[in-house]
Design a protein around this motif. Structure first.
Motif, PDB file in Angstrom:
ATOM      1  N   VAL A 271       0.844  -1.193   0.000  1.00 20.33           N
ATOM      2  CA  VAL A 271       0.000   0.000   0.000  1.00 20.33           C
ATOM      3  C   VAL A 271       0.883   1.248   0.000  1.00 20.33           C
ATOM      4  CG1 VAL A 271      -1.605   1.382   1.388  1.00 20.33           C
ATOM      5  CG2 VAL A 271      -1.978  -1.070   1.146  1.00 20.33           C
ATOM      6  N   VAL A 272       0.529   2.212  -0.836  1.00 25.17           N
ATOM      7  CA  VAL A 272       1.129   3.542  -0.775  1.00 25.17           C
ATOM      8  C   VAL A 272       0.160   4.443  -0.030  1.00 25.17           C
ATOM      9  CG1 VAL A 272       1.887   5.563  -2.091  1.00 25.17           C
ATOM     10  CG2 VAL A 272       2.444   3.252  -2.893  1.00 25.17           C
ATOM     11  N   GLN A 273       0.623   5.066   1.052  1.00 25.28           N
ATOM     12  CA  GLN A 273      -0.235   5.952   1.831  1.00 25.28           C
ATOM     13  C   GLN A 273       0.039   7.410   1.489  1.00 25.28           C
ATOM     14  OE1 GLN A 273       0.083   4.780   6.115  1.00 25.28           O
ATOM     15  NE2 GLN A 273      -2.063   4.273   5.810  1.00 25.28           N
ATOM     16  N   LEU A 274      -1.026   8.200   1.489  1.00 24.96           N
ATOM     17  CA  LEU A 274      -0.948   9.643   1.288  1.00 24.96           C
ATOM     18  C   LEU A 274      -1.460  10.327   2.555  1.00 24.96           C
ATOM     19  CD1 LEU A 274      -2.502   9.792  -2.299  1.00 24.96           C
ATOM     20  CD2 LEU A 274      -0.098   9.589  -1.708  1.00 24.96           C
ATOM     21  N   ARG A 275      -0.800  11.405   2.947  1.00 24.15           N
ATOM     22  CA  ARG A 275      -1.184  12.137   4.153  1.00 24.15           C
ATOM     23  C   ARG A 275      -1.480  13.596   3.785  1.00 24.15           C
ATOM     24  NH1 ARG A 275       3.291  11.295   7.589  1.00 24.15           N
ATOM     25  NH2 ARG A 275       4.327  12.916   6.378  1.00 24.15           N
ATOM     26  N   ASP A 277      -1.540  17.430   3.443  1.00 25.23           N
ATOM     27  CA  ASP A 277      -0.381  18.309   3.524  1.00 25.23           C
ATOM     28  C   ASP A 277      -0.745  19.767   3.820  1.00 25.23           C
ATOM     29  OD1 ASP A 277       2.659  17.982   2.905  1.00 25.23           O
ATOM     30  OD2 ASP A 277       2.118  19.884   1.960  1.00 25.23           O
ATOM     31  N   ASN A 278      -2.001  20.139   3.620  1.00 24.98           N
ATOM     32  CA  ASN A 278      -2.401  21.518   3.939  1.00 24.98           C
ATOM     33  C   ASN A 278      -3.770  21.520   4.596  1.00 24.98           C
ATOM     34  OD1 ASN A 278      -3.981  20.898   1.705  1.00 24.98           O
ATOM     35  ND2 ASN A 278      -3.698  22.881   0.714  1.00 24.98           N
ATOM     36  N   ALA A 279      -4.127  22.644   5.210  1.00 23.15           N
ATOM     37  CA  ALA A 279      -5.367  22.715   5.982  1.00 23.15           C
ATOM     38  C   ALA A 279      -6.601  22.535   5.114  1.00 23.15           C
ATOM     39  CB  ALA A 279      -5.425  24.051   6.731  1.00 23.15           C
ATOM     40  N   LEU A 280      -6.547  22.979   3.867  1.00 23.85           N
ATOM     41  CA  LEU A 280      -7.689  22.857   2.966  1.00 23.85           C
ATOM     42  C   LEU A 280      -7.929  21.418   2.522  1.00 23.85           C
ATOM     43  CD1 LEU A 280      -7.078  25.972   0.678  1.00 23.85           C
ATOM     44  CD2 LEU A 280      -8.781  25.731   2.500  1.00 23.85           C
ATOM     45  N   GLY A 281      -6.911  20.575   2.681  1.00 29.35           N
ATOM     46  CA  GLY A 281      -7.036  19.190   2.238  1.00 29.35           C
ATOM     47  C   GLY A 281      -6.903  19.036   0.738  1.00 29.35           C
ATOM     48  N   THR A 282      -6.369  20.044   0.064  1.00 30.81           N
ATOM     49  CA  THR A 282      -6.217  19.984  -1.392  1.00 30.81           C
ATOM     50  C   THR A 282      -4.904  19.354  -1.822  1.00 30.81           C
ATOM     51  OG1 THR A 282      -5.322  22.237  -1.368  1.00 30.81           O
ATOM     52  CG2 THR A 282      -7.695  22.001  -1.743  1.00 30.81           C
ATOM     53  N   LEU A 283      -3.935  19.258  -0.894  1.00 26.96           N
ATOM     54  CA  LEU A 283      -2.624  18.696  -1.200  1.00 26.96           C
ATOM     55  C   LEU A 283      -2.336  17.530  -0.264  1.00 26.96           C
ATOM     56  CD1 LEU A 283      -0.527  21.975  -1.608  1.00 26.96           C
ATOM     57  CD2 LEU A 283      -1.544  20.591  -3.427  1.00 26.96           C
ATOM     58  N   TRP A 284      -1.791  16.429  -0.815  1.00 31.31           N
ATOM     59  CA  TRP A 284      -1.468  15.239  -0.032  1.00 31.31           C
ATOM     60  C   TRP A 284      -0.065  14.767  -0.402  1.00 31.31           C
ATOM     61  CZ3 TRP A 284      -5.048  12.366   3.189  1.00 31.31           C
ATOM     62  CH2 TRP A 284      -6.266  13.045   3.376  1.00 31.31           C
ATOM     63  N   ASN A 285       0.727  14.391   0.621  1.00 31.57           N
ATOM     64  CA  ASN A 285       2.082  13.934   0.318  1.00 31.57           C
ATOM     65  C   ASN A 285       2.186  12.417   0.408  1.00 31.57           C
ATOM     66  OD1 ASN A 285       3.121  13.146   3.078  1.00 31.57           O
ATOM     67  ND2 ASN A 285       2.671  15.291   3.504  1.00 31.57           N
ATOM     68  N   MET A 286       3.162  11.874  -0.319  1.00 32.96           N
ATOM     69  CA  MET A 286       3.378  10.437  -0.373  1.00 32.96           C
ATOM     70  C   MET A 286       4.247  10.034   0.817  1.00 32.96           C
ATOM     71  SD  MET A 286       4.082  10.028  -4.490  1.00 32.96           S
ATOM     72  CE  MET A 286       4.108   8.227  -4.435  1.00 32.96           C
ATOM     73  N   VAL A 287       3.659   9.335   1.748  1.00 32.63           N
ATOM     74  CA  VAL A 287       4.331   9.023   3.005  1.00 32.63           C
ATOM     75  C   VAL A 287       5.505   8.074   2.763  1.00 32.63           C
ATOM     76  CG1 VAL A 287       4.057   8.022   5.295  1.00 32.63           C
ATOM     77  CG2 VAL A 287       2.190   9.346   4.283  1.00 32.63           C
ATOM     78  N   GLY A 288       6.701   8.508   3.181  1.00 25.42           N
ATOM     79  CA  GLY A 288       7.879   7.667   3.055  1.00 25.42           C
ATOM     80  C   GLY A 288       8.445   7.575   1.655  1.00 25.42           C
ATOM     81  N   PHE A 289       8.014   8.460   0.750  1.00 28.21           N
ATOM     82  CA  PHE A 289       8.444   8.379  -0.639  1.00 28.21           C
ATOM     83  C   PHE A 289       9.440   9.479  -1.011  1.00 28.21           C
ATOM     84  CE2 PHE A 289       5.699   4.940  -1.241  1.00 28.21           C
ATOM     85  CZ  PHE A 289       5.968   4.377  -2.480  1.00 28.21           C
ATOM     86  N   GLN A 290      10.386   9.719  -0.104  1.00 29.47           N
ATOM     87  CA  GLN A 290      11.507  10.563  -0.479  1.00 29.47           C
ATOM     88  C   GLN A 290      12.214   9.910  -1.666  1.00 29.47           C
ATOM     89  OE1 GLN A 290      11.017   9.302   2.574  1.00 29.47           O
ATOM     90  NE2 GLN A 290      10.522  11.046   3.845  1.00 29.47           N
ATOM     91  N   THR A 291      12.710  10.724  -2.575  1.00 28.18           N
ATOM     92  CA  THR A 291      13.246  10.132  -3.793  1.00 28.18           C
ATOM     93  C   THR A 291      14.365  10.966  -4.400  1.00 28.18           C
ATOM     94  OG1 THR A 291      12.676   9.360  -6.020  1.00 28.18           O
ATOM     95  CG2 THR A 291      11.490  11.293  -5.202  1.00 28.18           C
ATOM     96  N   LYS A 292      15.255  10.291  -5.122  1.00 28.04           N
ATOM     97  CA  LYS A 292      16.298  10.973  -5.888  1.00 28.04           C
ATOM     98  C   LYS A 292      16.103  10.752  -7.386  1.00 28.04           C
ATOM     99  CE  LYS A 292      19.654   7.173  -5.717  1.00 28.04           C
ATOM    100  NZ  LYS A 292      21.081   6.840  -5.608  1.00 28.04           N
ATOM    101  N   MET A 293      14.939  10.197  -7.792  1.00 27.80           N
ATOM    102  CA  MET A 293      14.660  10.066  -9.212  1.00 27.80           C
ATOM    103  C   MET A 293      14.511  11.444  -9.841  1.00 27.80           C
ATOM    104  SD  MET A 293      12.003   6.852  -9.617  1.00 27.80           S
ATOM    105  CE  MET A 293      10.926   7.239  -8.237  1.00 27.80           C
ATOM    106  N   LYS A 294      14.901  11.547 -11.107  1.00 29.97           N
ATOM    107  CA  LYS A 294      14.704  12.805 -11.811  1.00 29.97           C
ATOM    108  C   LYS A 294      13.207  13.073 -11.971  1.00 29.97           C
ATOM    109  CE  LYS A 294      19.124  13.237 -14.133  1.00 29.97           C
ATOM    110  NZ  LYS A 294      19.827  13.515 -15.416  1.00 29.97           N
ATOM    111  N   HIS A 295      12.874  14.349 -12.142  1.00 34.76           N
ATOM    112  CA  HIS A 295      11.462  14.748 -12.078  1.00 34.76           C
ATOM    113  C   HIS A 295      10.581  14.040 -13.097  1.00 34.76           C
ATOM    114  CE1 HIS A 295      12.095  18.738  -9.673  1.00 34.76           C
ATOM    115  NE2 HIS A 295      12.366  17.653  -8.983  1.00 34.76           N
TER     116      HIS A 295
END
Length: 444
Positions: A271-275, A277-295
């Protein structure tokens, strides 16, 4: 008038230190280079900008050392914790914040404080000799002139590792016909809600295809001098995790335990979890998905995740060099540089890891500097407290030869004497001792 304390760096540690000093009646000059010179990781010139996750991690003071240090900082009037509480967004039992609201709150509070003067300038080298009480809180991205000056003064090479940043996704681009909302083990947040995370399920074939794509993706290039720099395990890029074993993420950020897909009634393979990221709930970050892949690779690979096929990214992941000093060798027990005691260090540059830990060391560094300015002898917090345990790791609790950044955890606390009768009694006993000893330290 009392001479000011000079604080170099307006991140979490420097901002907390400035607030503590001003609230104690000691004037502060806060020197922050952003606004004049940016960094590879920051996007704004706001004080205390969060550049990686938006999570301050567990807020449970009874069972988690991070929650305990939250509680200790609140008891000591922490600005960082006050603004984090104001900017809180749903995250189960964790404390996560709207990063823009949080940084804006810290900045506004310090700008409004009459004893704080904020100077947007680069301190290029060691502070002038007439700055007799200095806190260096320049963090993992210390400007080269100052870093080189510190190396020249101490004769010690700084250590370094890489810190990676997780992507942030627009909520309306997530396919909720595939994903579902649920906190792991249905753990409730402070409002009793058990649906703070969005979950993207992968079956075995999807997981293996995803892993293959991450391994094959083009990664960020390193300079020659960066090639052998180690990663910090607590913020490891997801593809580096995969390189350590195909199933490593399934026992880390992609673990499926405690989650049941309501459409199948079963647990997914991963499972990939999203948390949020802002008060409006419009942005969610990928939990534990720090990355060095190119954009471009990130967009291609992460859209392979079920539910994220049409994901729109507000921010893609990144990588930056993170530098810290050999604190057990270079610093005394109140964070002064042995080679030049007018200089005190705080935050990530000392070898603590994490937002909360950085702010916590900024808090104690300020209290030491305040005591000196007021003609008192600085007294470290007891090693039995979360603040004291973290300070002890930095200033002498670790083997200097193998010193690495550390998050606060109960393993840093002195053992209980006598030991508790059962393992289940250990954490409650450590917490009770910490609370009692912090209260005694504060009273003294």
């Amino acid at each position: 008038m009392t001479s000011p304390i000079h604080i170099i760096g307006g991140g979490l540690a420097g901002s907390e230190a400035a607030w503590q000093a001003a609230r104690a009646g000691v004037p502060v000059i806060l020197h922050e280079m952003r606004g004049v010179q940016g960094t590879d990781a920051h996007h704004t010139d706001q004080l205390a900008e969060l550049v990686c996750s938006n999570s301050f991690r567990s807020d449970d003071p009874d069972n988690n050392a991070v929650g305990l240090i939250h509680q200790e900082m609140r008891a000591l009037g922490s600005l960082v914790m006050r603004q984090a509480d104001k900017a809180r967004v749903p995250a189960g039992s964790a404390l996560a914040v709207d990063r823009d609201q949080f940084a804006a709150g810290v900045t506004a509070a310090l700008e409004a404080e009459p004893l704080v003067t904020i100077r947007r300038e680069l301190v290029a080298g060691l502070p002038p000799a007439d700055w007799d009480n200095v806190i260096i809180a320049t963090g993992p991205l210390t400007a080269t002139p100052l870093a080189e000056a510190i190396r020249g003064l101490t004769g010690e090479d700084s250590l370094a590792f890489f810190d990676a940043i997780a992507p942030v996704i627009h909520r309306d681009s997530i396919d909720m016909d595939i994903c579902w909302a649920q906190s792991r083990w249905d753990r409730p947040n402070e409002n009793g809600d058990t649906q703070d995370y969005l979950n993207c399920p992968l079956d075995k074939d999807q997981y293996n295809a995803f892993v293959d794509a991450m391994l094959a993706a083009e990664k960020a290039d390193f300079k020659d001098w960066e090639a052998n720099t180690p990663y910090f395990d607590g913020c490891m890029p997801i593809e580096v995790m995969v390189e350590r074993g195909r199933n490593t993420p399934r026992f880390g950020p992609m673990k499926p335990v405690g989650l049941t897909n309501p459409r199948t009634g079963r647990r997914a393979w991963a499972v990939v979890q999203l948390r949020q990221d802002n008060a409006l709930g419009t942005l969610w970050n990928m939990v534990g998905f720090q990355t060095k892949m190119k954009h471009a690779e990130q967009v291609r690979v992460f859209r392979m995740i079920p539910g994220l096929e049409k994901a729109e990214f507000a921010r893609l992941g990144g990588l930056h060099r993170n530098t810290f000093i050999k604190s057990p060798v270079l610093l005394d027990d109140v964070l002064r540089l042995k080679a030049d005691p007018r200089l005190r260090f705080a935050g990530q540059i000392t070898g603590c890891e994490g937002y909360v830990e950085s702010a916590a060391i900024g808090l104690v560094a300020a209290r030491f500097a305040i005591a000196e300015r007021q003609g008192r002898t600085p007294v470290p917090p007891p090693a039995t407290t979360a603040l004291g345990a973290l300070l002890g790791h930095i200033t002498g609790g670790a083997d200097a030869k193998s010193f690495q950044p550390m998050n606060i955890n109960f393993g840093l606390f002195p053992p209980l004497a006598p030991p508790p009768a059962s393992k289940d009694q250990r954490k409650p006993a450590l917490v009770a001792r910490a609370r009692a000893d912090l209260a005694g330290w504060m009273a003294a």
